[in-house]
Design a protein around this motif. Structure first.
Motif, PDB file in Angstrom:
ATOM      1  N   THR A   1      36.395  36.749  14.732  1.00 17.09           N
ATOM      2  CA  THR A   1      35.971  37.588  15.871  1.00 17.09           C
ATOM      3  C   THR A   1      35.050  36.767  16.774  1.00 17.09           C
ATOM      4  OG1 THR A   1      34.207  38.511  14.481  1.00 17.09           O
ATOM      5  CG2 THR A   1      36.211  39.846  14.724  1.00 17.09           C
ATOM      6  N   PRO A   2      35.614  35.829  17.545  1.00 18.18           N
ATOM      7  CA  PRO A   2      34.789  34.884  18.303  1.00 18.18           C
ATOM      8  C   PRO A   2      34.297  35.370  19.658  1.00 18.18           C
ATOM      9  CG  PRO A   2      37.094  34.322  18.565  1.00 18.18           C
ATOM     10  CD  PRO A   2      37.052  35.486  17.620  1.00 18.18           C
ATOM     11  N   PHE A   3      34.588  36.642  19.992  1.00 13.85           N
ATOM     12  CA  PHE A   3      34.234  37.112  21.333  1.00 13.85           C
ATOM     13  C   PHE A   3      33.097  38.130  21.362  1.00 13.85           C
ATOM     14  CE2 PHE A   3      38.876  36.128  21.539  1.00 13.85           C
ATOM     15  CZ  PHE A   3      38.750  34.958  22.269  1.00 13.85           C
ATOM     16  N   VAL A   4      32.534  38.452  20.217  1.00 10.63           N
ATOM     17  CA  VAL A   4      31.443  39.434  20.174  1.00 10.63           C
ATOM     18  C   VAL A   4      30.254  38.873  20.953  1.00 10.63           C
ATOM     19  CG1 VAL A   4      29.919  40.798  18.714  1.00 10.63           C
ATOM     20  CG2 VAL A   4      32.245  40.277  17.935  1.00 10.63           C
ATOM     21  N   SER A   5      29.791  39.632  21.926  1.00 11.98           N
ATOM     22  CA  SER A   5      28.758  39.131  22.852  1.00 11.98           C
ATOM     23  C   SER A   5      27.365  39.159  22.235  1.00 11.98           C
ATOM     24  CB  SER A   5      28.754  39.962  24.132  1.00 11.98           C
ATOM     25  OG  SER A   5      28.281  41.269  23.859  1.00 11.98           O
ATOM     26  N   LEU A   6      26.478  38.358  22.794  1.00 13.35           N
ATOM     27  CA  LEU A   6      25.078  38.371  22.371  1.00 13.35           C
ATOM     28  C   LEU A   6      24.434  39.720  22.629  1.00 13.35           C
ATOM     29  CD1 LEU A   6      23.850  34.873  23.609  1.00 13.35           C
ATOM     30  CD2 LEU A   6      24.391  35.539  21.252  1.00 13.35           C
ATOM     31  N   GLU A   7      24.848  40.361  23.718  1.00 14.63           N
ATOM     32  CA  GLU A   7      24.307  41.697  24.027  1.00 14.63           C
ATOM     33  C   GLU A   7      24.645  42.693  22.919  1.00 14.63           C
ATOM     34  OE1 GLU A   7      24.906  39.746  28.082  1.00 14.63           O
ATOM     35  OE2 GLU A   7      25.973  39.792  26.167  1.00 14.63           O
ATOM     36  N   SER A   8      25.891  42.632  22.444  1.00 12.68           N
ATOM     37  CA  SER A   8      26.308  43.555  21.380  1.00 12.68           C
ATOM     38  C   SER A   8      25.615  43.227  20.070  1.00 12.68           C
ATOM     39  CB  SER A   8      27.829  43.499  21.213  1.00 12.68           C
ATOM     40  OG  SER A   8      28.471  43.939  22.389  1.00 12.68           O
ATOM     41  N   ILE A   9      25.497  41.938  19.764  1.00 12.60           N
ATOM     42  CA  ILE A   9      24.785  41.524  18.552  1.00 12.60           C
ATOM     43  C   ILE A   9      23.332  41.992  18.607  1.00 12.60           C
ATOM     44  CG2 ILE A   9      23.909  39.520  17.272  1.00 12.60           C
ATOM     45  CD1 ILE A   9      26.518  38.060  18.109  1.00 12.60           C
ATOM     46  N   SER A  10      22.713  41.835  19.777  1.00 13.33           N
ATOM     47  CA  SER A  10      21.324  42.261  19.953  1.00 13.33           C
ATOM     48  C   SER A  10      21.171  43.754  19.710  1.00 13.33           C
ATOM     49  CB  SER A  10      20.855  41.902  21.362  1.00 13.33           C
ATOM     50  OG  SER A  10      19.508  42.243  21.542  1.00 13.33           O
ATOM     51  N   LYS A  11      22.120  44.535  20.211  1.00  9.93           N
ATOM     52  CA  LYS A  11      22.054  46.003  20.026  1.00  9.93           C
ATOM     53  C   LYS A  11      22.203  46.368  18.554  1.00  9.93           C
ATOM     54  CE  LYS A  11      23.807  50.410  21.737  1.00  9.93           C
ATOM     55  NZ  LYS A  11      22.423  50.949  21.692  1.00  9.93           N
ATOM     56  N   LEU A  12      23.118  45.729  17.874  1.00 11.54           N
ATOM     57  CA  LEU A  12      23.317  46.002  16.451  1.00 11.54           C
ATOM     58  C   LEU A  12      22.053  45.681  15.651  1.00 11.54           C
ATOM     59  CD1 LEU A  12      26.940  44.583  16.139  1.00 11.54           C
ATOM     60  CD2 LEU A  12      26.272  46.939  15.592  1.00 11.54           C
ATOM     61  N   ILE A  13      21.435  44.558  15.952  1.00  9.48           N
ATOM     62  CA  ILE A  13      20.211  44.162  15.236  1.00  9.48           C
ATOM     63  C   ILE A  13      19.063  45.123  15.547  1.00  9.48           C
ATOM     64  CG2 ILE A  13      18.436  42.362  15.045  1.00  9.48           C
ATOM     65  CD1 ILE A  13      20.725  40.307  15.428  1.00  9.48           C
ATOM     66  N   ASN A  14      18.887  45.451  16.814  1.00 12.52           N
ATOM     67  CA  ASN A  14      17.788  46.346  17.212  1.00 12.52           C
ATOM     68  C   ASN A  14      17.944  47.749  16.643  1.00 12.52           C
ATOM     69  OD1 ASN A  14      16.497  44.353  18.703  1.00 12.52           O
ATOM     70  ND2 ASN A  14      17.544  44.889  20.605  1.00 12.52           N
ATOM     71  N   ASP A  15      19.196  48.206  16.489  1.00 10.83           N
ATOM     72  CA  ASP A  15      19.443  49.559  15.994  1.00 10.83           C
ATOM     73  C   ASP A  15      19.548  49.642  14.473  1.00 10.83           C
ATOM     74  OD1 ASP A  15      19.484  50.174  18.655  1.00 10.83           O
ATOM     75  OD2 ASP A  15      21.463  51.095  18.679  1.00 10.83           O
ATOM     76  N   SER A  16      19.291  48.527  13.792  1.00 12.13           N
ATOM     77  CA  SER A  16      19.472  48.502  12.332  1.00 12.13           C
ATOM     78  C   SER A  16      18.177  48.757  11.562  1.00 12.13           C
ATOM     79  CB  SER A  16      20.037  47.134  11.917  1.00 12.13           C
ATOM     80  OG  SER A  16      19.050  46.120  12.069  1.00 12.13           O
ATOM     81  N   LYS A  17      17.101  49.040  12.288  1.00 11.91           N
ATOM     82  CA  LYS A  17      15.774  49.053  11.657  1.00 11.91           C
ATOM     83  C   LYS A  17      15.619  50.060  10.523  1.00 11.91           C
ATOM     84  CE  LYS A  17      13.520  47.161  15.738  1.00 11.91           C
ATOM     85  NZ  LYS A  17      12.748  47.442  16.947  1.00 11.91           N
ATOM     86  N   HIS A  18      16.218  51.227  10.668  1.00 10.42           N
ATOM     87  CA  HIS A  18      15.962  52.295   9.689  1.00 10.42           C
ATOM     88  C   HIS A  18      17.182  52.618   8.828  1.00 10.42           C
ATOM     89  CE1 HIS A  18      12.161  52.768  11.699  1.00 10.42           C
ATOM     90  NE2 HIS A  18      12.762  53.001  12.848  1.00 10.42           N
TER      91      HIS A  18
END
Length: 201
Positions: free
Chosen positions: A103-120
């Motif tokens: 999956t070489p096209f996943v954007s940094l913006e999407s990765i950032s959202k996944l990481i930020n929303d994973s806190k809880h």
């Protein structure tokens, strides 16, 4: 994204699949200007993560040494659950961003959202028209659940998501989560990245 992010977690790229639909090891296929799909994925993500590793059964790569590979303990069974078990033995007491090599096209913006929303939550994965089970943040808290699944010979990643504290983040652009599973996918992905590169010039 104006200022590229830097993520204070580790990234692991899963490269140990069987590639049965491709008919050859897709992780070693040339991609864009890189010698392999793995090297492309590794090089594009490396600047943004504290640490980055490959998950593989063997070191089949010519651009990286063994220190940056987490070797699957089971060489005979191809299972992302077994890969996750090995990853969390190596990287315990932390959250890890997991992504597949294909999956070489996943954007940094999407990765950032996944990481930020994973806190809880223990697992936070992407969803478009379908759930992208192996694109997201996984916590070592699920290690016990993984061990129980393996003892019961359950290897479905969907089962892991269903039986843990999982959050699914919806994204609108299905193209960025494109999987390269077969020859047609591979051809389409080369066209897709060529168009993207030309449009960015």
């Amino acid at each position: 994204m104006t200022n590229p992010p830097f993520f204070e977690i580790t990234c692991v790229i899963l490269c140990g699949g069987k590639s049965s639909r491709m008919g050859e090891d897709k992780s070693l296929l040339p991609f864009a200007s890189s010698k392999s799909l793995t090297q492309y994925q590794y090089d594009r993500l490396k600047p943004y993560f504290k640490n980055i590793y490959l998950s593989s059964k063997i070191n089949k790569f010519d651009f990286i040494n063994n220190e940056k590979i987490i070797f699957d303990e089971n060489k005979d069974i191809f299972s992302p659950i077994l890969a996750l078990q090995t990853i969390f033995k190596e990287l315990n007491n932390q959250k890890v961003f997991i992504i597949t090599v294909d999956t070489p096209f996943v954007s940094l913006e999407s990765i950032s959202k996944l990481i930020n929303d994973s806190k809880h939550v223990d697992i936070c994965v992407a969803k478009t028209e379908k759930v992208h089970n192996l694109c997201g943040v996984f916590s070592s808290n699920i290690s016990e659940s993984i061990n129980t699944m393996i003892k019961s010979d359950i290897h479905k990643i969907g089962y892991l998501l269903k039986n843990n504290n999982t959050k699914m983040i919806e994204f609108q652009n299905d193209d960025e989560f494109m999987n390269i599973n077969n020859k047609e996918d591979y051809s389409n992905s080369l066209i897709f990245i060529s168009k993207n590169n030309n449009s960015n010039k």
